[in-house]
Design a protein around this motif. Structure first.
Motif, mmCIF file in Angstrom:
data_model
loop_
_atom_site.group_PDB
_atom_site.id
_atom_site.type_symbol
_atom_site.label_atom_id
_atom_site.label_comp_id
_atom_site.label_asym_id
_atom_site.label_seq_id
_atom_site.Cartn_x
_atom_site.Cartn_y
_atom_site.Cartn_z
ATOM 1 N N ARG A 138 0.932 -1.008 0.112
ATOM 2 C CA ARG A 138 0.558 -0.013 0.416
ATOM 3 C C ARG A 138 1.191 1.376 -0.339
ATOM 4 O O ARG A 138 0.903 2.455 -0.671
ATOM 5 C CB ARG A 138 -1.112 -0.006 0.854
ATOM 6 N N ASP A 139 1.782 1.316 0.896
ATOM 7 C CA ASP A 139 2.788 3.131 1.108
ATOM 8 C C ASP A 139 3.205 2.892 -0.241
ATOM 9 O O ASP A 139 3.970 3.536 -0.277
ATOM 10 C CB ASP A 139 3.828 1.695 2.142
ATOM 11 N N ARG A 140 4.034 2.100 -1.205
ATOM 12 C CA ARG A 140 4.194 2.382 -2.142
ATOM 13 C C ARG A 140 3.634 1.796 -3.418
ATOM 14 O O ARG A 140 4.677 1.739 -4.498
ATOM 15 C CB ARG A 140 5.543 0.622 -2.394
ATOM 16 N N GLY A 141 1.970 2.136 -3.204
ATOM 17 C CA GLY A 141 1.371 2.163 -4.881
ATOM 18 C C GLY A 141 1.396 0.929 -4.628
ATOM 19 O O GLY A 141 1.278 1.125 -6.624
ATOM 20 N N ALA A 142 1.781 -0.251 -4.379
ATOM 21 C CA ALA A 142 2.016 -2.091 -5.438
ATOM 22 C C ALA A 142 1.157 -3.181 -5.160
ATOM 23 O O ALA A 142 0.245 -3.024 -4.164
ATOM 24 C CB ALA A 142 3.503 -2.874 -4.979
ATOM 25 N N PRO A 143 0.493 -3.406 -6.846
ATOM 26 C CA PRO A 143 -0.825 -4.448 -6.200
ATOM 27 C C PRO A 143 -0.099 -4.901 -5.065
ATOM 28 O O PRO A 143 1.041 -5.148 -4.885
ATOM 29 C CB PRO A 143 -0.820 -5.264 -7.063
ATOM 30 N N VAL A 144 -1.349 -6.164 -4.184
ATOM 31 C CA VAL A 144 -0.743 -7.080 -3.221
ATOM 32 C C VAL A 144 -1.859 -8.147 -2.979
ATOM 33 O O VAL A 144 -2.775 -7.379 -3.624
ATOM 34 C CB VAL A 144 -0.534 -6.917 -1.718
ATOM 35 N N ARG A 145 -0.813 -9.087 -4.141
ATOM 36 C CA ARG A 145 -1.885 -10.974 -3.991
ATOM 37 C C ARG A 145 -1.586 -11.773 -2.848
ATOM 38 O O ARG A 145 -0.645 -11.880 -2.401
ATOM 39 C CB ARG A 145 -1.626 -11.323 -5.292
ATOM 40 N N GLU A 146 -2.919 -12.227 -2.134
ATOM 41 C CA GLU A 146 -1.963 -13.225 -1.792
ATOM 42 C C GLU A 146 -3.383 -14.607 -2.460
ATOM 43 O O GLU A 146 -4.602 -14.267 -2.350
ATOM 44 C CB GLU A 146 -3.765 -12.952 -0.268
ATOM 45 N N CYS A 147 -2.735 -15.745 -1.909
ATOM 46 C CA CYS A 147 -3.602 -17.018 -2.472
ATOM 47 C C CYS A 147 -2.666 -17.725 -1.194
ATOM 48 O O CYS A 147 -1.553 -17.697 -0.618
ATOM 49 C CB CYS A 147 -2.902 -17.627 -3.962
ATOM 50 N N ASP A 148 -3.316 -18.837 -0.965
ATOM 51 C CA ASP A 148 -3.030 -20.500 -0.488
ATOM 52 C C ASP A 148 -1.939 -20.561 -1.081
ATOM 53 O O ASP A 148 -2.135 -20.778 -2.387
ATOM 54 C CB ASP A 148 -4.124 -20.955 -0.113
ATOM 55 N N GLU A 208 0.008 -24.037 10.071
ATOM 56 C CA GLU A 208 -0.760 -23.573 9.655
ATOM 57 C C GLU A 208 -0.442 -23.162 8.583
ATOM 58 O O GLU A 208 0.037 -23.855 8.415
ATOM 59 C CB GLU A 208 -0.816 -22.322 10.161
ATOM 60 N N PRO A 209 -1.541 -23.331 7.837
ATOM 61 C CA PRO A 209 -1.185 -23.092 6.127
ATOM 62 C C PRO A 209 -0.512 -21.905 6.353
ATOM 63 O O PRO A 209 -0.417 -20.726 7.366
ATOM 64 C CB PRO A 209 -2.952 -22.686 5.451
ATOM 65 N N GLU A 210 0.035 -21.657 5.236
ATOM 66 C CA GLU A 210 1.276 -20.427 4.648
ATOM 67 C C GLU A 210 0.048 -19.835 3.288
ATOM 68 O O GLU A 210 -0.584 -20.952 2.307
ATOM 69 C CB GLU A 210 2.495 -20.913 4.227
ATOM 70 N N VAL A 211 0.781 -18.793 3.725
ATOM 71 C CA VAL A 211 -0.419 -18.081 2.789
ATOM 72 C C VAL A 211 0.383 -16.999 1.588
ATOM 73 O O VAL A 211 1.775 -15.971 2.406
ATOM 74 C CB VAL A 211 -1.752 -16.461 3.242
ATOM 75 N N LEU A 212 0.775 -16.578 0.754
ATOM 76 C CA LEU A 212 1.917 -16.132 -0.246
ATOM 77 C C LEU A 212 0.950 -14.931 -0.298
ATOM 78 O O LEU A 212 -0.012 -14.608 -0.828
ATOM 79 C CB LEU A 212 2.158 -17.352 -1.832
ATOM 80 N N PHE A 213 2.000 -14.083 0.021
ATOM 81 C CA PHE A 213 1.662 -12.661 -1.182
ATOM 82 C C PHE A 213 3.069 -12.362 -2.230
ATOM 83 O O PHE A 213 3.920 -12.634 -1.709
ATOM 84 C CB PHE A 213 1.874 -11.872 1.060
ATOM 85 N N ARG A 214 2.169 -11.838 -2.839
ATOM 86 C CA ARG A 214 3.366 -11.521 -4.178
ATOM 87 C C ARG A 214 3.066 -9.958 -4.487
ATOM 88 O O ARG A 214 0.751 -9.686 -4.093
ATOM 89 C CB ARG A 214 2.540 -11.627 -5.222
ATOM 90 N N ILE A 215 3.697 -8.904 -3.588
ATOM 91 C CA ILE A 215 4.214 -7.589 -3.848
ATOM 92 C C ILE A 215 5.321 -7.045 -4.950
ATOM 93 O O ILE A 215 5.540 -7.594 -5.337
ATOM 94 C CB ILE A 215 4.223 -6.972 -2.855
#
Length: 171
Positions: A133-143, A156-163
């Motif tokens: 958010r602070d860098r104006g970049a999209p953040v996608r989250e998926c399992d 716990e499961p691991e969620v992938l963040f791709r920024i």
């Protein structure tokens, strides 16, 4: 506005082998991170120093980010682990260390940051969402990894963040 002496005295640099034990201790003391073997941290400081950073305040390591460039996706910096000492938290240090890694990217060419986070790690989830958010970049989250894929149960499961694509603040 008052100066922040913490920010002025902070040194961000690549780790050396001698820092491995401190990274292990900082991870152990954090209590909420997966603790790897001491050997792992020593090797990491040797083999992945160029894509990792330590933060020193008054000569003491108060934070680190370990990362690597994904071999099959060379425009992506994979953030393996982020740790910040309790007395250095809530100062934006984690995001600042990731920015430091992105500033080095002239040698590596990364446009994306990835990290995995367990759903219970709300601080890391906030870190990566805020970083994008602070860098104006999209953040996608998926399992990425289901809990059942971890041996022994209890993970716990691991969620992938791709920024990204992302530029560091001021970049």
């Amino acid at each position: 506005m008052a100066q922040n002496p913490f920010a002025e005295d902070l040194v961000l640099e690549a780790p050396g082998i001698d820092d491995g034990a401190d990274l292990w201790r900082l991870t152990r003391d954090a209590g909420s991170l997966d603790l790897n073997s001491a050997y792992h941290y020593l090797l990491w400081c040797r083999d992945f120093a160029a894509t990792s950073v330590v933060a020193r305040h008054d000569g003491r390591i108060c934070g680190f980010v370990t990362g690597y460039v994904r071999p099959d996706v060379p425009d992506t910096l994979m953030v393996w682990q982020v740790a910040v000492a309790p007395d250095a938290r809530k100062r934006g240090l984690a995001a600042r260390m990731i920015d430091e890694l992105l500033e080095r990217r002239g040698r590596f060419g990364q446009k994306y940051v990835e990290a995995t986070v367990t759903p219970g790690n709300t601080a890391s989830m906030a870190l990566f969402r805020g970083f994008g958010r602070d860098r104006g970049a999209p953040v996608r989250e998926c399992d990425l990894f289901a809990a059942a894929q971890f041996p022994g149960g209890g993970h716990e499961p691991e969620v992938l963040f791709r920024i990204g694509p992302v530029d560091p603040i001021g970049g």
